[in-house]
Design a protein around this motif. Structure first.
Motif, PDB file in Angstrom:
ATOM      1  N   LEU A  20      29.937  44.915  72.138  1.00  8.34           N
ATOM      2  CA  LEU A  20      30.049  46.313  71.718  1.00  8.34           C
ATOM      3  C   LEU A  20      28.680  46.973  71.604  1.00  8.34           C
ATOM      4  O   LEU A  20      28.515  48.160  71.943  1.00  8.34           O
ATOM      5  CB  LEU A  20      30.801  46.409  70.389  1.00  8.34           C
ATOM      6  CG  LEU A  20      32.306  46.112  70.458  1.00  8.34           C
ATOM      7  CD1 LEU A  20      32.915  46.117  69.073  1.00  8.34           C
ATOM      8  CD2 LEU A  20      33.018  47.127  71.356  1.00  8.34           C
ATOM      9  N   THR A  21      27.674  46.214  71.133  1.00  4.38           N
ATOM     10  CA  THR A  21      26.326  46.786  71.057  1.00  4.38           C
ATOM     11  C   THR A  21      25.836  47.169  72.445  1.00  4.38           C
ATOM     12  O   THR A  21      25.289  48.266  72.663  1.00  4.38           O
ATOM     13  CB  THR A  21      25.352  45.787  70.409  1.00  4.38           C
ATOM     14  OG1 THR A  21      25.798  45.453  69.093  1.00  4.38           O
ATOM     15  CG2 THR A  21      23.950  46.383  70.317  1.00  4.38           C
ATOM     16  N   LEU A  22      26.007  46.266  73.403  1.00  5.39           N
ATOM     17  CA  LEU A  22      25.601  46.574  74.780  1.00  5.39           C
ATOM     18  C   LEU A  22      26.389  47.746  75.327  1.00  5.39           C
ATOM     19  O   LEU A  22      25.828  48.623  76.016  1.00  5.39           O
ATOM     20  CB  LEU A  22      25.794  45.342  75.663  1.00  5.39           C
ATOM     21  CG  LEU A  22      25.533  45.545  77.162  1.00  5.39           C
ATOM     22  CD1 LEU A  22      24.091  45.966  77.418  1.00  5.39           C
ATOM     23  CD2 LEU A  22      25.871  44.270  77.938  1.00  5.39           C
ATOM     24  N   ALA A  23      27.695  47.794  75.058  1.00  9.02           N
ATOM     25  CA  ALA A  23      28.523  48.891  75.553  1.00  9.02           C
ATOM     26  C   ALA A  23      27.998  50.238  75.064  1.00  9.02           C
ATOM     27  O   ALA A  23      27.895  51.209  75.838  1.00  9.02           O
ATOM     28  CB  ALA A  23      29.971  48.692  75.110  1.00  9.02           C
ATOM     29  N   ILE A  24      27.637  50.301  73.792  1.00  7.75           N
ATOM     30  CA  ILE A  24      27.101  51.552  73.230  1.00  7.75           C
ATOM     31  C   ILE A  24      25.792  51.925  73.917  1.00  7.75           C
ATOM     32  O   ILE A  24      25.595  53.068  74.354  1.00  7.75           O
ATOM     33  CB  ILE A  24      26.872  51.389  71.705  1.00  7.75           C
ATOM     34  CG1 ILE A  24      28.196  51.160  70.976  1.00  7.75           C
ATOM     35  CG2 ILE A  24      26.149  52.609  71.140  1.00  7.75           C
ATOM     36  CD1 ILE A  24      28.030  50.583  69.575  1.00  7.75           C
ATOM     37  N   ALA A  25      24.904  50.943  74.019  1.00  8.16           N
ATOM     38  CA  ALA A  25      23.582  51.213  74.584  1.00  8.16           C
ATOM     39  C   ALA A  25      23.667  51.655  76.041  1.00  8.16           C
ATOM     40  O   ALA A  25      22.959  52.581  76.464  1.00  8.16           O
ATOM     41  CB  ALA A  25      22.701  49.969  74.449  1.00  8.16           C
ATOM     42  N   ALA A  61      17.691  51.382  66.418  1.00  5.18           N
ATOM     43  CA  ALA A  61      17.377  51.987  67.718  1.00  5.18           C
ATOM     44  C   ALA A  61      18.580  52.728  68.284  1.00  5.18           C
ATOM     45  O   ALA A  61      18.421  53.619  69.134  1.00  5.18           O
ATOM     46  CB  ALA A  61      16.922  50.905  68.699  1.00  5.18           C
ATOM     47  N   LEU A  62      19.793  52.380  67.808  1.00  2.00           N
ATOM     48  CA  LEU A  62      21.014  53.068  68.231  1.00  2.00           C
ATOM     49  C   LEU A  62      21.508  54.047  67.166  1.00  2.00           C
ATOM     50  O   LEU A  62      22.626  54.559  67.260  1.00  2.00           O
ATOM     51  CB  LEU A  62      22.122  52.035  68.509  1.00  2.00           C
ATOM     52  CG  LEU A  62      21.833  51.026  69.620  1.00  2.00           C
ATOM     53  CD1 LEU A  62      22.988  50.031  69.728  1.00  2.00           C
ATOM     54  CD2 LEU A  62      21.599  51.718  70.950  1.00  2.00           C
ATOM     55  N   ALA A  63      20.675  54.291  66.141  1.00  3.97           N
ATOM     56  CA  ALA A  63      21.018  55.198  65.035  1.00  3.97           C
ATOM     57  C   ALA A  63      22.271  54.735  64.294  1.00  3.97           C
ATOM     58  O   ALA A  63      23.060  55.553  63.814  1.00  3.97           O
ATOM     59  CB  ALA A  63      21.187  56.629  65.545  1.00  3.97           C
ATOM     60  N   LEU A  64      22.443  53.406  64.173  1.00  7.39           N
ATOM     61  CA  LEU A  64      23.609  52.859  63.476  1.00  7.39           C
ATOM     62  C   LEU A  64      23.239  52.065  62.229  1.00  7.39           C
ATOM     63  O   LEU A  64      24.124  51.634  61.489  1.00  7.39           O
ATOM     64  CB  LEU A  64      24.405  51.955  64.427  1.00  7.39           C
ATOM     65  CG  LEU A  64      25.055  52.639  65.623  1.00  7.39           C
ATOM     66  CD1 LEU A  64      25.693  51.595  66.546  1.00  7.39           C
ATOM     67  CD2 LEU A  64      26.099  53.654  65.178  1.00  7.39           C
ATOM     68  N   ALA A  65      21.957  51.858  61.983  1.00  5.83           N
ATOM     69  CA  ALA A  65      21.557  51.022  60.850  1.00  5.83           C
ATOM     70  C   ALA A  65      21.986  51.621  59.519  1.00  5.83           C
ATOM     71  O   ALA A  65      22.503  50.912  58.641  1.00  5.83           O
ATOM     72  CB  ALA A  65      20.047  50.791  60.868  1.00  5.83           C
ATOM     73  N   ASP A  66      21.783  52.924  59.338  1.00  8.38           N
ATOM     74  CA  ASP A  66      22.103  53.521  58.038  1.00  8.38           C
ATOM     75  C   ASP A  66      23.602  53.469  57.744  1.00  8.38           C
ATOM     76  O   ASP A  66      24.009  53.308  56.590  1.00  8.38           O
ATOM     77  CB  ASP A  66      21.602  54.959  57.987  1.00  8.38           C
ATOM     78  CG  ASP A  66      20.087  55.027  57.794  1.00  8.38           C
ATOM     79  OD1 ASP A  66      19.525  54.121  57.156  1.00  8.38           O
ATOM     80  OD2 ASP A  66      19.469  55.978  58.312  1.00  8.38           O
ATOM     81  N   GLU A 118      33.845  52.332  66.875  1.00  5.55           N
ATOM     82  CA  GLU A 118      33.913  53.799  66.850  1.00  5.55           C
ATOM     83  C   GLU A 118      32.737  54.413  67.602  1.00  5.55           C
ATOM     84  O   GLU A 118      32.891  55.411  68.307  1.00  5.55           O
ATOM     85  CB  GLU A 118      33.945  54.296  65.395  1.00  5.55           C
ATOM     86  CG  GLU A 118      35.242  53.980  64.667  1.00  5.55           C
ATOM     87  CD  GLU A 118      36.476  54.437  65.417  1.00  5.55           C
ATOM     88  OE1 GLU A 118      36.492  55.605  65.875  1.00  5.55           O
ATOM     89  OE2 GLU A 118      37.417  53.644  65.564  1.00  5.55           O
ATOM     90  N   ALA A 119      31.556  53.807  67.484  1.00  4.27           N
ATOM     91  CA  ALA A 119      30.398  54.316  68.232  1.00  4.27           C
ATOM     92  C   ALA A 119      30.602  54.132  69.732  1.00  4.27           C
ATOM     93  O   ALA A 119      30.220  55.001  70.533  1.00  4.27           O
ATOM     94  CB  ALA A 119      29.126  53.601  67.768  1.00  4.27           C
ATOM     95  N   ALA A 120      31.195  53.003  70.118  1.00  7.46           N
ATOM     96  CA  ALA A 120      31.458  52.762  71.538  1.00  7.46           C
ATOM     97  C   ALA A 120      32.463  53.774  72.084  1.00  7.46           C
ATOM     98  O   ALA A 120      32.248  54.370  73.153  1.00  7.46           O
ATOM     99  CB  ALA A 120      31.971  51.333  71.745  1.00  7.46           C
ATOM    100  N   LEU A 121      33.548  53.977  71.371  1.00  2.48           N
ATOM    101  CA  LEU A 121      34.560  54.932  71.822  1.00  2.48           C
ATOM    102  C   LEU A 121      33.986  56.344  71.895  1.00  2.48           C
ATOM    103  O   LEU A 121      34.273  57.105  72.833  1.00  2.48           O
ATOM    104  CB  LEU A 121      35.773  54.889  70.897  1.00  2.48           C
ATOM    105  CG  LEU A 121      36.573  53.572  70.882  1.00  2.48           C
ATOM    106  CD1 LEU A 121      37.660  53.621  69.812  1.00  2.48           C
ATOM    107  CD2 LEU A 121      37.180  53.291  72.248  1.00  2.48           C
ATOM    108  N   ALA A 122      33.143  56.699  70.911  1.00  2.00           N
ATOM    109  CA  ALA A 122      32.539  58.026  70.909  1.00  2.00           C
ATOM    110  C   ALA A 122      31.615  58.221  72.106  1.00  2.00           C
ATOM    111  O   ALA A 122      31.435  59.351  72.588  1.00  2.00           O
ATOM    112  CB  ALA A 122      31.762  58.248  69.610  1.00  2.00           C
ATOM    113  N   ALA A 123      31.043  57.106  72.607  1.00  6.55           N
ATOM    114  CA  ALA A 123      30.160  57.177  73.771  1.00  6.55           C
ATOM    115  C   ALA A 123      30.925  57.139  75.086  1.00  6.55           C
ATOM    116  O   ALA A 123      30.310  57.191  76.156  1.00  6.55           O
ATOM    117  CB  ALA A 123      29.152  56.034  73.724  1.00  6.55           C
ATOM    118  N   GLY A 124      32.256  57.048  75.020  1.00  2.00           N
ATOM    119  CA  GLY A 124      33.071  57.056  76.226  1.00  2.00           C
ATOM    120  C   GLY A 124      33.467  55.693  76.747  1.00  2.00           C
ATOM    121  O   GLY A 124      34.045  55.580  77.843  1.00  2.00           O
ATOM    122  N   VAL A 125      33.197  54.628  75.991  1.00  2.00           N
ATOM    123  CA  VAL A 125      33.560  53.277  76.414  1.00  2.00           C
ATOM    124  C   VAL A 125      35.078  53.104  76.334  1.00  2.00           C
ATOM    125  O   VAL A 125      35.725  53.559  75.380  1.00  2.00           O
ATOM    126  CB  VAL A 125      32.866  52.226  75.512  1.00  2.00           C
ATOM    127  CG1 VAL A 125      33.328  50.819  75.859  1.00  2.00           C
ATOM    128  CG2 VAL A 125      31.348  52.347  75.639  1.00  2.00           C
TER     129      VAL A 125
END
Length: 375
Positions: A20-25, A61-66, A118-125
């Protein structure tokens, strides 16, 4: 498409942390991404995990840490204790996100998966469940993947993020080297004791234990059972079995032990390690995460390596003009770091088995310092 161009279509096998991390990136870099996962649904087992500083740095780096920090429990140190709960030493963890944010967090697995999904889906994955890969054919410019439902997908790159027993690795003909190291790891969700404000470990004789806070009101307790028979046991006996193994511990562990009453929130898993020393790819197909390098859990760094893999592979693929050169560069960039974690984790497990806990603590501290360096 020319074999020298960057990928536009990616097929990822495995919707775990690394996949999923790779998919988002990749998707955020304009790559069309589909993910295939063998599990029948998006459900994730409910125990916890630790996200170390390198994990958080890569997620930042993917703005997901916070978002992860808000969902978990901040940790700044590891408290190594004896079997009675007396602290032997405290290892401060490098604050890789700066002085005002935690060095590490404990987090429930479902919470992390929800954030990544959710981040992946929002990016179109696009994510497909209840299927896996049956075959691969690389024609130089693209890869044709045959799936277990009979469908075929054509992609510019295929990535196996499908774990220790990777099907993709097998299809590529890469020997796994996966081996069971004689340990079973037990985990159970419990209410968080008021004293559990850091990651605690407890050095026993036959087993080692620990506790990680994952929210204000929750924690997970873990137990490493040495010289263990990996044969599965009835699931309805898991709580009783874990309490029995924790019986030799006193003090704080005894307090936590009595909270383990529901077998539904206890898991028991064999520890397998993997370290692929050769190339992690064949043509345009590559393996990442536990498929390429699976440490034992003593360094709580398996997630960190998988998350770093996802971020860095996306960087290499979109920076290079040649896919295979990018995959070779990725392996070389990751090999030494991943080997350090895998070998250190095995060494710590061996030291713990023989009661050499001070030496194990020193190895643990050296590895965390090394992992603080940029990936």
């Amino acid at each position: 498409m020319s074999s020298s161009s960057s990928p536009r279509r990616a097929l990822l096998i495995g919707a775990g942390i690394g996949g999923l991390t790779l998919a988002i990136a990749l998707a955020r870099r304009g790559v069309t991404v589909e993910v295939i996962d063998i599990s029948p649904s998006r459900a994730v087992a409910g125990w916890g995990l630790s996200l170390t500083g390198p994990s958080l740095r890569a997620l930042d780096a993917l703005a997901l840490a916070d978002e992860c920090l808000a969902a978990g429990y901040g940790i700044t140190a590891i408290s190594n204790c004896d079997s009675n709960g007396e602290v032997r030493n405290v290892i401060p963890l490098p604050p890789l996100l700066g002085p005002n944010r935690p060095s590490q967090i404990g987090l429930s697995r479902p919470a992390l998966y929800d954030i990544l999904r959710e981040a992946a889906l929002a990016a179109g994955v696009v994510i497909h469940y209840d299927r896996t890969i049956d075959g691969l054919h690389d024609n130089g410019d693209t890869v044709r993947a045959t799936l277990s439902d009979g469908s075929e997908h054509v992609a510019d790159i295929v990535v196996g993020a499908d774990g220790v027993h990777s099907r993709v690795r097998s299809l590529l003909g890469i020997p796994s080297g996966a081996r069971y190291i004689g340990q079973m790891v037990w985990r159970a969700l419990v209410p968080r004791p008021s004293w559990a404000t850091s990651l605690h470990t407890f050095a026993g004789t036959g087993s080692n234990a620990g506790l990680v806070p994952i929210a204000d009101d929750r924690a997970y307790v873990f137990l490493t059972e040495n010289r263990a028979d990996p044969t599965p046991i009835p699931e309805n006996t898991l709580a009783d079995g874990m309490r029995e193994l924790l019986a030799p511990f006193s003090g704080r562990v005894a307090e936590v032990r009595e909270l383990i009453t529901d077998s539904a929130v206890v898991v028991r898993r064999p520890v397998h390690v993997v370290m692929i020393e050769g190339p992690w790819h064949r043509g345009r197909t590559v393996i990442i995460g536990d498929a390429a390098h699976a440490p034992s859990p003593q360094l709580v760094s398996g997630a960190a390596l998988a998350i770093e893999d996802g971020v860095l592979l996306a960087e290499e693929l979109t920076a290079a003009a040649d896919v295979e050169k990018a995959l070779s560069a990725f392996t070389q960039r990751r090999l030494e770091r991943c080997r350090l974690v895998v070998e250190s984790s095995i060494h710590i497990a061996d030291l713990g088995r023989t009661g050499r806990h001070a030496e194990a603590d020193a190895v643990q501290q050296r590895c965390h310092r090394a992992m603080a360096a940029p990936a």
